[in-house]
Design a protein around this motif. Structure first.
Motif, PDB file in Angstrom:
ATOM      1  N   LYS A  49       0.828  -1.203   0.000  1.00  0.00           N
ATOM      2  CA  LYS A  49       0.000   0.000   0.000  1.00  0.00           C
ATOM      3  C   LYS A  49       0.870   1.264   0.000  1.00  0.00           C
ATOM      4  N   HIS A  91     -16.454  -2.780   1.298  1.00  0.00           N
ATOM      5  CA  HIS A  91     -16.436  -1.993   2.534  1.00  0.00           C
ATOM      6  C   HIS A  91     -17.200  -0.674   2.410  1.00  0.00           C
ATOM      7  N   ARG A 102      -1.420 -14.288   4.306  1.00  0.00           N
ATOM      8  CA  ARG A 102      -2.099 -13.662   5.458  1.00  0.00           C
ATOM      9  C   ARG A 102      -1.258 -13.820   6.727  1.00  0.00           C
ATOM     10  N   THR A 117      -5.034  -7.412  10.791  1.00  0.00           N
ATOM     11  CA  THR A 117      -5.376  -6.093  10.228  1.00  0.00           C
ATOM     12  C   THR A 117      -4.868  -4.962  11.112  1.00  0.00           C
ATOM     13  N   ARG A 166       2.919  -6.376   9.333  1.00  0.00           N
ATOM     14  CA  ARG A 166       2.158  -5.308   9.983  1.00  0.00           C
ATOM     15  C   ARG A 166       2.689  -5.006  11.386  1.00  0.00           C
ATOM     16  N   GLU A 219      -5.542   1.439   9.921  1.00  0.00           N
ATOM     17  CA  GLU A 219      -5.777   1.885   8.537  1.00  0.00           C
ATOM     18  C   GLU A 219      -4.495   1.785   7.717  1.00  0.00           C
ATOM     19  N   ASN A 228      -1.791   0.102   7.186  1.00  0.00           N
ATOM     20  CA  ASN A 228      -1.236  -1.182   7.631  1.00  0.00           C
ATOM     21  C   ASN A 228      -0.405  -1.891   6.556  1.00  0.00           C
TER      22      ASN A 228
HETATM   23  P1  GDP Z   1      -7.541  -6.851   5.752  1.00  0.00           P
HETATM   24  O1  GDP Z   1      -8.132  -7.965   4.914  1.00  0.00           O
HETATM   25  O2  GDP Z   1      -6.691  -7.369   6.885  1.00  0.00           O
HETATM   26  O3  GDP Z   1      -6.798  -5.813   4.915  1.00  0.00           O
HETATM   27  O4  GDP Z   1      -8.748  -6.093   6.479  1.00  0.00           O
HETATM   28  P2  GDP Z   1     -10.215  -5.662   5.994  1.00  0.00           P
HETATM   29  O5  GDP Z   1     -10.569  -6.285   4.669  1.00  0.00           O
HETATM   30  O6  GDP Z   1     -11.135  -5.872   7.144  1.00  0.00           O
HETATM   31  O7  GDP Z   1     -10.078  -4.085   5.784  1.00  0.00           O
HETATM   32  C1  GDP Z   1      -9.539  -3.525   4.618  1.00  0.00           C
HETATM   33  C2  GDP Z   1      -8.668  -2.379   4.996  1.00  0.00           C
HETATM   34  O8  GDP Z   1      -9.473  -1.333   5.552  1.00  0.00           O
HETATM   35  C3  GDP Z   1      -7.640  -2.658   6.084  1.00  0.00           C
HETATM   36  O9  GDP Z   1      -6.485  -3.311   5.608  1.00  0.00           O
HETATM   37  C4  GDP Z   1      -7.356  -1.276   6.605  1.00  0.00           C
HETATM   38  O10 GDP Z   1      -6.491  -0.539   5.716  1.00  0.00           O
HETATM   39  C5  GDP Z   1      -8.756  -0.643   6.561  1.00  0.00           C
HETATM   40  N1  GDP Z   1      -9.475  -0.823   7.841  1.00  0.00           N
HETATM   41  C6  GDP Z   1      -9.986  -1.982   8.357  1.00  0.00           C
HETATM   42  N2  GDP Z   1     -10.615  -1.775   9.521  1.00  0.00           N
HETATM   43  C7  GDP Z   1     -10.497  -0.433   9.769  1.00  0.00           C
HETATM   44  C8  GDP Z   1     -10.938   0.397  10.834  1.00  0.00           C
HETATM   45  O11 GDP Z   1     -11.601  -0.050  11.795  1.00  0.00           O
HETATM   46  N3  GDP Z   1     -10.637   1.729  10.740  1.00  0.00           N
HETATM   47  C9  GDP Z   1      -9.944   2.248   9.689  1.00  0.00           C
HETATM   48  N4  GDP Z   1      -9.665   3.578   9.670  1.00  0.00           N
HETATM   49  N5  GDP Z   1      -9.505   1.489   8.661  1.00  0.00           N
HETATM   50  C10 GDP Z   1      -9.761   0.156   8.704  1.00  0.00           C
END
Ligand code: GDP
Length: 166
Positions: free
Chosen positions: A11, A54, A87, A93, A104, A112, A114
């Motif tokens: 990212k 999302h 993963r 996350t 991470r 966010e 990450n």
């Molecule tokens: P991932 O599969 O581990 O990347 O997680 P998700 O698919 O749940 O979320 C997608 C991306 O959204 C994450 O990698 C973060 O960049 C962002 N994100 C997830 N949860 C949050 C949150 O609670 N707050 C904020 N600001 N960003 C989030």
């Protein structure tokens, strides 16, 4: 175990921190092969489409701004159980919950920002790979059976490979 393909994204924060080599090195050390790679600065439209799952989440607008904030490196990883392997290498996350030694835990600033994205299942992997590489760019790991260029010619006049110069 079966051979899988997974999409990875380094990212904008990962690219800005010059972590491309570090992250690719971790994938390769874990036995994953890079079979496609591309640097791209996402448009709003692309970021919104990629993260459409999302769109109802409260953090969606911030996520889109973050993903558009600079170039990203998109990769296709291939290997045994590549989706889960990636993963595990990424970590949770939220970096506060990520296992020590994961990308991470080592480099991310917040839930966010990450550093990396990774496909979370076979169906999303297929969709995500098609999103970035549907028009080509996947390079199967084949290699011609030759190790030297140009070939040694001492023993015969025969050209051992059609691409070698006369
Ligand atoms: P991932 O599969 O581990 O990347 O997680 P998700 O698919 O749940 O979320 C997608 C991306 O959204 C994450 O990698 C973060 O960049 C962002 N994100 C997830 N949860 C949050 C949150 O609670 N707050 C904020 N600001 N960003 C989030």
């Amino acid at each position: 175990m079966s051979v899988e393909q997974a999409l990875s994204i380094i990212k904008p924060d990962g690219v800005q921190k010059n972590l491309v080599g570090e992250i690719v090195g971790r994938f390769e050390k874990a036995g994953l092969e890079i079979i496609a790679a591309r640097m791209i600065h996402l448009s709003r439209e692309q970021a919104e489409e990629f993260y459409t799952v999302h769109k109802e989440r409260p953090f969606f607008d911030d996520l889109i701004s973050y993903m558009m904030s600079g170039p990203v490196m998109v990769l296709v990883l291939q290997g045994d159980s590549a989706i889960n392997a990636n993963r595990e290498i990424m970590g949770a996350t939220n970096p506060a919950d990520a296992e020590p030694g994961t990308i991470r835990a080592d480099f991310a600033e917040s839930i966010e920002e990450n550093i990396v994205h990774g496909s979370d299942g076979p169906d999303t992997a297929l969709q995500e790979i098609a999103f970035f590489f549907g028009d080509g760019g996947i390079c199967p790991r084949t290699r011609q059976d030759c190790t030297k260029w140009p070939p040694a010619r001492s023993n015969s006049n025969r050209r051992p490979h059609p691409m070698w110069p006369v």
